[in-house]
Write a protein that holds these residues in place. Structure first.
Motif, mmCIF file in Angstrom:
data_model
loop_
_atom_site.group_PDB
_atom_site.id
_atom_site.type_symbol
_atom_site.label_atom_id
_atom_site.label_comp_id
_atom_site.label_asym_id
_atom_site.label_seq_id
_atom_site.Cartn_x
_atom_site.Cartn_y
_atom_site.Cartn_z
ATOM 1 N N HIS A 194 0.835 -1.215 0.000
ATOM 2 C CA HIS A 194 0.000 0.000 0.000
ATOM 3 C C HIS A 194 0.865 1.259 0.000
ATOM 4 N N LEU A 195 1.919 1.222 0.817
ATOM 5 C CA LEU A 195 2.828 2.372 0.867
ATOM 6 C C LEU A 195 3.485 2.578 -0.501
ATOM 7 N N PHE A 196 3.884 1.478 -1.106
ATOM 8 C CA PHE A 196 4.505 1.522 -2.436
ATOM 9 C C PHE A 196 3.524 2.155 -3.444
ATOM 10 N N ILE A 197 2.266 1.722 -3.389
ATOM 11 C CA ILE A 197 1.251 2.272 -4.307
ATOM 12 C C ILE A 197 1.072 3.765 -4.041
ATOM 13 N N ARG A 198 1.000 4.132 -2.766
ATOM 14 C CA ARG A 198 0.830 5.558 -2.401
ATOM 15 C C ARG A 198 1.991 6.384 -2.978
ATOM 16 N N GLU A 199 3.186 5.861 -2.852
ATOM 17 C CA GLU A 199 4.348 6.606 -3.362
ATOM 18 C C GLU A 199 4.315 6.728 -4.883
ATOM 19 N N LYS A 200 3.884 5.650 -5.534
ATOM 20 C CA LYS A 200 3.792 5.702 -7.007
ATOM 21 C C LYS A 200 2.739 6.720 -7.429
ATOM 22 N N LEU A 201 1.607 6.726 -6.735
ATOM 23 C CA LEU A 201 0.550 7.690 -7.073
ATOM 24 C C LEU A 201 1.060 9.112 -6.887
ATOM 25 N N SER A 202 1.843 9.292 -5.855
ATOM 26 C CA SER A 202 2.387 10.617 -5.571
ATOM 27 C C SER A 202 3.296 11.070 -6.714
ATOM 28 N N GLY A 203 4.115 10.133 -7.193
ATOM 29 C CA GLY A 203 4.993 10.444 -8.322
ATOM 30 C C GLY A 203 4.198 10.771 -9.583
ATOM 31 N N LEU A 204 3.080 10.093 -9.749
ATOM 32 C CA LEU A 204 2.275 10.300 -10.970
ATOM 33 C C LEU A 204 1.413 11.560 -10.900
ATOM 34 N N PHE A 205 0.789 11.772 -9.736
ATOM 35 C CA PHE A 205 -0.245 12.827 -9.663
ATOM 36 C C PHE A 205 -0.013 13.895 -8.597
ATOM 37 N N GLY A 206 1.040 13.734 -7.811
ATOM 38 C CA GLY A 206 1.302 14.725 -6.756
ATOM 39 C C GLY A 206 0.656 14.332 -5.437
ATOM 40 N N LYS A 207 1.110 15.049 -4.406
ATOM 41 C CA LYS A 207 0.750 14.679 -3.038
ATOM 42 C C LYS A 207 -0.740 14.873 -2.723
ATOM 43 N N ALA A 208 -1.305 15.975 -3.167
ATOM 44 C CA ALA A 208 -2.691 16.299 -2.793
ATOM 45 C C ALA A 208 -3.667 15.235 -3.275
ATOM 46 N N ILE A 209 -3.514 14.848 -4.531
ATOM 47 C CA ILE A 209 -4.416 13.816 -5.092
ATOM 48 C C ILE A 209 -4.181 12.482 -4.380
ATOM 49 N N THR A 210 -2.927 12.172 -4.170
ATOM 50 C CA THR A 210 -2.581 10.893 -3.540
ATOM 51 C C THR A 210 -3.187 10.776 -2.147
ATOM 52 N N GLU A 211 -3.139 11.875 -1.397
ATOM 53 C CA GLU A 211 -3.638 11.819 -0.018
ATOM 54 C C GLU A 211 -5.139 11.559 0.050
ATOM 55 N N LYS A 212 -5.864 12.033 -0.962
ATOM 56 C CA LYS A 212 -7.305 11.790 -0.876
ATOM 57 C C LYS A 212 -7.756 10.537 -1.652
ATOM 58 N N THR A 213 -6.799 9.842 -2.255
ATOM 59 C CA THR A 213 -7.156 8.608 -2.967
ATOM 60 C C THR A 213 -7.188 7.420 -2.004
ATOM 61 N N LEU A 214 -8.291 6.696 -2.025
ATOM 62 C CA LEU A 214 -8.411 5.538 -1.141
ATOM 63 C C LEU A 214 -7.680 4.342 -1.742
ATOM 64 N N ILE A 215 -6.906 3.662 -0.897
ATOM 65 C CA ILE A 215 -6.263 2.409 -1.305
ATOM 66 C C ILE A 215 -6.821 1.313 -0.393
#
Ligand code: PEP
Length: 250
Positions: free
Chosen positions: A186-207
């Motif tokens: 999950h952490l790995f996915i969160r980090e990848k999302l952050s790289g793709l879309f930035g922190k703000a979007i990643t923080e509100k995306t449910l995993i």
């Protein structure tokens, strides 16, 4: 806005319309209006009409387990996302491992479906996860990364989406990932999302985590920082077991 904890039910090929109706009557009598936003249901396509009757006017999310990449035409046996939307659905499951392994769905189709679901203003819940062979050969992170990047190729990141991490070896097997195993992916996915879309979007995306979640193991998994809820198969078929999973998270 989607909120934690989010608990989604994948009924797979279970329940006829009568059984679905009875489930929803019981379920709706046991939750409050505020709690509704924490749930999603993915019944079989044949049950979508009764699901619409029961859930359309509630705050519960619901939709199809699978839609086709085209919205109409000579595609015998397929389900149109446009029709699902016309019933009032607001979310669709996409890329479930059973679709991938049993029906040959590939990353390209998953990406097209994600795009179509978003175009119709529904939220895609995108399933990714490694097989046992892939995990045993140390390929978990590579597989998850490739599936994620390909599924999100044409994503509109201004619109909501949900990722469901479902290790294939844990689905329907009773063999749940340990909280630590799930959290590192999950952490790995969160980090990848952050790289793709930035922190703000990643923080509100449910995993979400999926794979043999039960009332007994849900609380420990949910304690992990990056696990925002669950996609539940078998244990979502009975109202009380499904609600026990939700209630274990508080
Ligand atoms: C699923 O179908 O997505 C799933 C996680 O199933 P189960 O909870 O039965 O393992």
């Amino acid at each position: 806005m989607l909120k934690k904890p989010f608990v989604a039910a994948n009924w797979k090929m279970h329940k006829n319309p009568q059984e679905a109706t009875e489930f929803f009557n019981d379920f709706l009598s046991k939750i409050s209006i505020e709690q509704m936003e924490n749930f999603a249901f993915f019944p079989p396509t044949i049950d979508l009409s009764v699901t619409s009757e029961k859930l359309k006017k509630t705050r519960i999310y619901w939709g199809a387990q699978n839609i086709y990449t085209e919205t109409q035409g000579a595609f015998t046996g397929e389900t149109s996302a446009e029709v699902v939307k016309s019933l009032g659905a607001n979310m669709c499951l996409v890329g479930h491992s059973e679709r991938r392994s049993l029906f040959g769905e590939d990353d390209d189709q998953v990406s097209k479906k994600v795009n179509l679901i978003q175009q119709l203003d529904m939220t895609p819940m995108i399933c990714i996860g490694e097989s046992l062979v892939q995990r045993k050969s140390g390929k978990t992170f590579d597989v998850v990364e490739v599936q994620l990047i390909k599924a999100l190729k044409d994503l509109d990141s201004k619109k909501e989406f949900i990722i469901a991490y479902e290790p294939v070896w844990a689905i329907g097997t009773g063999q749940v990932a340990t909280p630590e195993m799930a959290e590192e992916v999950h952490l790995f996915i969160r980090e990848k999302l952050s790289g793709l879309f930035g922190k703000a979007i990643t923080e509100k995306t449910l995993i979400l985590y999926g794979g043999s979640v039960k009332p007994e193991n849900a609380a420990e998994l949910y304690k992990q920082k990056n696990i925002d809820g669950f996609l539940v198969g078998g244990a979502s078929l009975k109202v009380d077991a499904f609600l026990q999973i939700y209630r274990a998270l508080f």
